[in-house]
Scaffold this motif. Structure first.
Motif, PDB file in Angstrom:
ATOM      1  N   GLN A  83       0.800  -1.228   0.000  1.00  0.00           N
ATOM      2  CA  GLN A  83       0.000   0.000   0.000  1.00  0.00           C
ATOM      3  C   GLN A  83       0.833   1.278   0.000  1.00  0.00           C
ATOM      4  OE1 GLN A  83      -3.608  -0.311   2.623  1.00  0.00           O
ATOM      5  NE2 GLN A  83      -2.648  -2.232   3.258  1.00  0.00           N
ATOM      6  N   GLY A  84       2.129   1.165  -0.205  1.00  0.00           N
ATOM      7  CA  GLY A  84       2.996   2.323  -0.128  1.00  0.00           C
ATOM      8  C   GLY A  84       2.630   3.419  -1.125  1.00  0.00           C
ATOM      9  N   GLY A  97      -2.138   6.627 -15.798  1.00  0.00           N
ATOM     10  CA  GLY A  97      -3.482   6.806 -15.256  1.00  0.00           C
ATOM     11  C   GLY A  97      -3.514   6.334 -13.821  1.00  0.00           C
ATOM     12  N   GLU A  98      -4.630   6.582 -13.160  1.00  0.00           N
ATOM     13  CA  GLU A  98      -4.733   6.263 -11.745  1.00  0.00           C
ATOM     14  C   GLU A  98      -4.685   4.754 -11.509  1.00  0.00           C
ATOM     15  OE1 GLU A  98      -7.681   7.215  -7.919  1.00  0.00           O
ATOM     16  OE2 GLU A  98      -8.075   8.090  -9.908  1.00  0.00           O
ATOM     17  N   VAL A  99      -4.001   4.371 -10.449  1.00  0.00           N
ATOM     18  CA  VAL A  99      -3.877   2.970 -10.047  1.00  0.00           C
ATOM     19  C   VAL A  99      -4.502   2.803  -8.672  1.00  0.00           C
ATOM     20  CG1 VAL A  99      -2.235   1.172  -9.367  1.00  0.00           C
ATOM     21  CG2 VAL A  99      -1.849   2.496 -11.445  1.00  0.00           C
ATOM     22  N   ALA A 100      -5.176   1.682  -8.460  1.00  0.00           N
ATOM     23  CA  ALA A 100      -5.832   1.413  -7.187  1.00  0.00           C
ATOM     24  C   ALA A 100      -5.376   0.072  -6.635  1.00  0.00           C
ATOM     25  CB  ALA A 100      -7.355   1.406  -7.360  1.00  0.00           C
ATOM     26  N   THR A 101      -5.385  -0.051  -5.315  1.00  0.00           N
ATOM     27  CA  THR A 101      -5.156  -1.347  -4.696  1.00  0.00           C
ATOM     28  C   THR A 101      -6.389  -2.228  -4.943  1.00  0.00           C
ATOM     29  OG1 THR A 101      -6.032  -0.548  -2.585  1.00  0.00           O
ATOM     30  CG2 THR A 101      -3.638  -0.427  -2.910  1.00  0.00           C
ATOM     31  N   VAL A 102      -6.182  -3.522  -4.896  1.00  0.00           N
ATOM     32  CA  VAL A 102      -7.276  -4.471  -5.110  1.00  0.00           C
ATOM     33  C   VAL A 102      -8.071  -4.612  -3.818  1.00  0.00           C
ATOM     34  CG1 VAL A 102      -7.787  -6.910  -5.565  1.00  0.00           C
ATOM     35  CG2 VAL A 102      -6.080  -5.696  -6.945  1.00  0.00           C
ATOM     36  N   VAL A 106      -7.737 -11.394  -0.698  1.00  0.00           N
ATOM     37  CA  VAL A 106      -7.228 -12.662  -1.221  1.00  0.00           C
ATOM     38  C   VAL A 106      -6.409 -12.434  -2.482  1.00  0.00           C
ATOM     39  CG1 VAL A 106      -7.911 -14.885  -2.219  1.00  0.00           C
ATOM     40  CG2 VAL A 106      -9.087 -14.015  -0.203  1.00  0.00           C
ATOM     41  N   GLU A 107      -6.794 -11.447  -3.275  1.00  0.00           N
ATOM     42  CA  GLU A 107      -6.183 -11.221  -4.579  1.00  0.00           C
ATOM     43  C   GLU A 107      -5.020 -10.238  -4.556  1.00  0.00           C
ATOM     44  OE1 GLU A 107      -7.034 -12.847  -7.254  1.00  0.00           O
ATOM     45  OE2 GLU A 107      -8.779 -13.865  -6.470  1.00  0.00           O
ATOM     46  N   ARG A 108      -4.805  -9.556  -3.446  1.00  0.00           N
ATOM     47  CA  ARG A 108      -3.840  -8.456  -3.447  1.00  0.00           C
ATOM     48  C   ARG A 108      -2.397  -8.915  -3.635  1.00  0.00           C
ATOM     49  NH1 ARG A 108      -6.108  -5.179   1.781  1.00  0.00           N
ATOM     50  NH2 ARG A 108      -7.960  -4.285   0.785  1.00  0.00           N
ATOM     51  N   HIS A 109      -1.995  -9.871  -2.843  1.00  0.00           N
ATOM     52  CA  HIS A 109      -0.590 -10.290  -2.874  1.00  0.00           C
ATOM     53  C   HIS A 109      -0.508 -11.782  -2.621  1.00  0.00           C
ATOM     54  CE1 HIS A 109      -1.792  -9.125   1.128  1.00  0.00           C
ATOM     55  NE2 HIS A 109      -1.372  -7.878   0.998  1.00  0.00           N
TER      56      HIS A 109
END
Length: 222
Positions: A83-84, A97-102, A106-109
């Motif tokens: 999340q840095g 363009g804008e990027v978002a965390t998932v 379960v899918e993030r990392h």
């Protein structure tokens, strides 16, 4: 913890053309040591996966994995890295363009470990647009296997068997960014015992795109 390129906008064209961007020196020695120790600790809770994904033409999975929910619960180090703010700004600059965390933890990392002869991460595309892959361990030579193969501009998995396929060997401490939903990719089997390929795969998306497009292709399973 990450040594991100300072002129990321200049890398955008390469990423747009190839769907792949190598990031040498992404982890300094101290960060690599810390993340490698964290991965070894988490590996004690990881699960073995040995199957083929029929939805992807029998693409094989022979690997050990730990999904994002357990990582979120057990590793503040990896959750904080994911999340840095600097990392998100870098990704947005490269994507343009804008990027978002998932949203789904379960899918993030995911921690993916190849550690047996023949272990492989077969042909696939991912649910979310961006995959940042950090190498904690890697086979020393390309001929040992564990090499990334990808087909720029192609989602069709059959393209990985064509002349368009590119190959990239990485060392511990390196990373790469992949436009993983639009770029067919796979990892070649390990060719001998006693070698390991341990990567931390961080998934990111764009605003308004949170639901997986192909649930059976979840990062948790490869």
């Amino acid at each position: 913890m990450l040594s991100l390129p300072s002129r990321s906008q200049t890398l955008r064209g390469r990423f747009e053309a190839d769907g792949y961007l190598p990031l040498p020196g992404l982890l300094d020695p101290d960060s690599l040591t810390a993340l490698r120790a964290e991965a070894r600790r988490l590996e004690l809770s990881a699960a073995r996966r040995d199957f083929s994904m029929e939805c992807m033409a029998g693409s094989p999975r022979h690997m050990t994995t730990l999904g994002g929910l357990q990582i979120a619960q057990e590793s503040p180090l990896i959750s904080g890295l994911y999340q840095g703010a600097d990392l998100l700004a870098f990704l947005a600059s490269v994507l343009g363009g804008e990027v978002a965390t998932v949203g789904d933890p379960v899918e993030r990392h995911v921690l993916n470990i190849l550690h047996r002869e023949g272990d492989t991460h077969g042909a696939h595309t991912d649910d979310y647009p961006l995959a940042l892959v950090l190498f904690l361990e890697a086979p020393p030579r390309p001929e040992d296997g564990g090499v990334l193969e990808f087909s720029p501009g192609h989602q069709d998995l059959d393209e990985l068997n064509s002349a368009t396929t590119r190959r990239a060997h990485h060392q511990p401490g390196e990373g790469y960014l992949l436009r993983s939903d639009r770029t067919a990719h796979r990892v070649t089997p390990l060719n001998r015992p006693g070698i390991r390929r341990t990567v931390l795969n961080l998934a990111y998306t764009v605003p308004g795109r949170q639901a997986p497009t192909t649930p059976s292709a979840s990062l948790l399973y490869g």
